[in-house]
Design an enzyme around this catalytic site. Sequence first.
Site, PDB file in Angstrom:
ATOM      1  N   HIS A 139      41.489  35.303  31.787  1.00  0.00           N
ATOM      2  CA  HIS A 139      42.303  35.851  30.697  1.00  0.00           C
ATOM      3  C   HIS A 139      41.420  36.505  29.648  1.00  0.00           C
ATOM      4  O   HIS A 139      41.614  37.659  29.293  1.00  0.00           O
ATOM      5  CB  HIS A 139      43.143  34.735  30.066  1.00  0.00           C
ATOM      6  CG  HIS A 139      44.109  35.224  29.030  1.00  0.00           C
ATOM      7  ND1 HIS A 139      43.726  35.516  27.727  1.00  0.00           N
ATOM      8  CD2 HIS A 139      45.430  35.490  29.104  1.00  0.00           C
ATOM      9  CE1 HIS A 139      44.775  35.938  27.050  1.00  0.00           C
ATOM     10  NE2 HIS A 139      45.821  35.924  27.850  1.00  0.00           N
ATOM     11  N   GLU A 170      41.358  40.500  28.755  1.00  0.00           N
ATOM     12  CA  GLU A 170      41.422  40.811  27.327  1.00  0.00           C
ATOM     13  C   GLU A 170      40.092  40.680  26.578  1.00  0.00           C
ATOM     14  O   GLU A 170      40.073  40.704  25.353  1.00  0.00           O
ATOM     15  CB  GLU A 170      42.473  39.908  26.660  1.00  0.00           C
ATOM     16  CG  GLU A 170      43.872  40.181  27.209  1.00  0.00           C
ATOM     17  CD  GLU A 170      44.953  39.429  26.454  1.00  0.00           C
ATOM     18  OE1 GLU A 170      44.621  38.671  25.528  1.00  0.00           O
ATOM     19  OE2 GLU A 170      46.129  39.605  26.814  1.00  0.00           O
ATOM     20  N   HIS A 203      49.946  37.546  34.052  1.00  0.00           N
ATOM     21  CA  HIS A 203      48.703  38.317  34.167  1.00  0.00           C
ATOM     22  C   HIS A 203      48.317  38.540  35.629  1.00  0.00           C
ATOM     23  O   HIS A 203      47.903  39.632  36.018  1.00  0.00           O
ATOM     24  CB  HIS A 203      47.562  37.603  33.440  1.00  0.00           C
ATOM     25  CG  HIS A 203      47.657  37.697  31.955  1.00  0.00           C
ATOM     26  ND1 HIS A 203      47.612  38.890  31.281  1.00  0.00           N
ATOM     27  CD2 HIS A 203      47.805  36.732  31.006  1.00  0.00           C
ATOM     28  CE1 HIS A 203      47.719  38.667  29.982  1.00  0.00           C
ATOM     29  NE2 HIS A 203      47.846  37.371  29.794  1.00  0.00           N
TER      30      HIS A 203
END
Length: 257
Positions: A139, A170, A203
Amino acid sequence: SFGTSFNDSRRLTIGAIEDKLDEEFGKDYSVRRGFTSQIIIDHVKSRDGIAIDNMAEALDRAVDNGVKNLVIQPTHLMNGYEYTDLADALKDYEDKFDQVVMGAPLLTSDADYDAVVAAITDHTASYDDGETAICFMGHGTEADSNTVYATMQEKLTAAGFENYYVGTVEATPSLEDVIAAVKEKGTYKKVVLEPLMVVAGDHANNDMAGDEDDSWKSTFEKEGFEVECILEGLGQNEAIQQVYVQHTQDAIDQLAK
């Protein structure tokens, strides 16, 4: 757990970890679920009519049920914002129980990293043929704990797994960083993508395996690679579940007998 609105993945990952904890500790402890993402809790309730406690509700329920010894085992990957928020929330409840202990997230000690490296490389060993890059998508976070991804990459490389790459959605390493490393090797024809996340949720299904132009899958395909996506969260892996069992045991061992 952070939580997920993907029902199948929730059952196979978070549910499997909870079941494993119940199997190990159910004789002495009642295992209960709480999620830290209110957005996910609200979505699941409105769509499916399933109510899942948030952190405050889970703690209040434990108080109302007369719990004396409370063991919190987060299924978070790292000591990031979610984990810190959980620890902060616990401070308001410490005087409501005889004892409160909190287990470590998945990637904490060197032994944890080694266990996770072994788990994910064993699981994907059939792809490691020298012509395939095996890329794990994390993530990513603005928290200092984002270093777990670079550490995972270092551990994989040091253990001789030179066809394994770690990136994030991210933060860093970014998708661009991973693509650059894969292309620099110059020997790969195929790329395998798998989430470095406890669940295979939004995701994994969209940012990683989606058909949108900017997904990891589409971006690698545009670079000329054959791409295969493995939509399985880390929580499905029994060796990963065992790390959470060990962390829970470590937390229980802190309780005064």
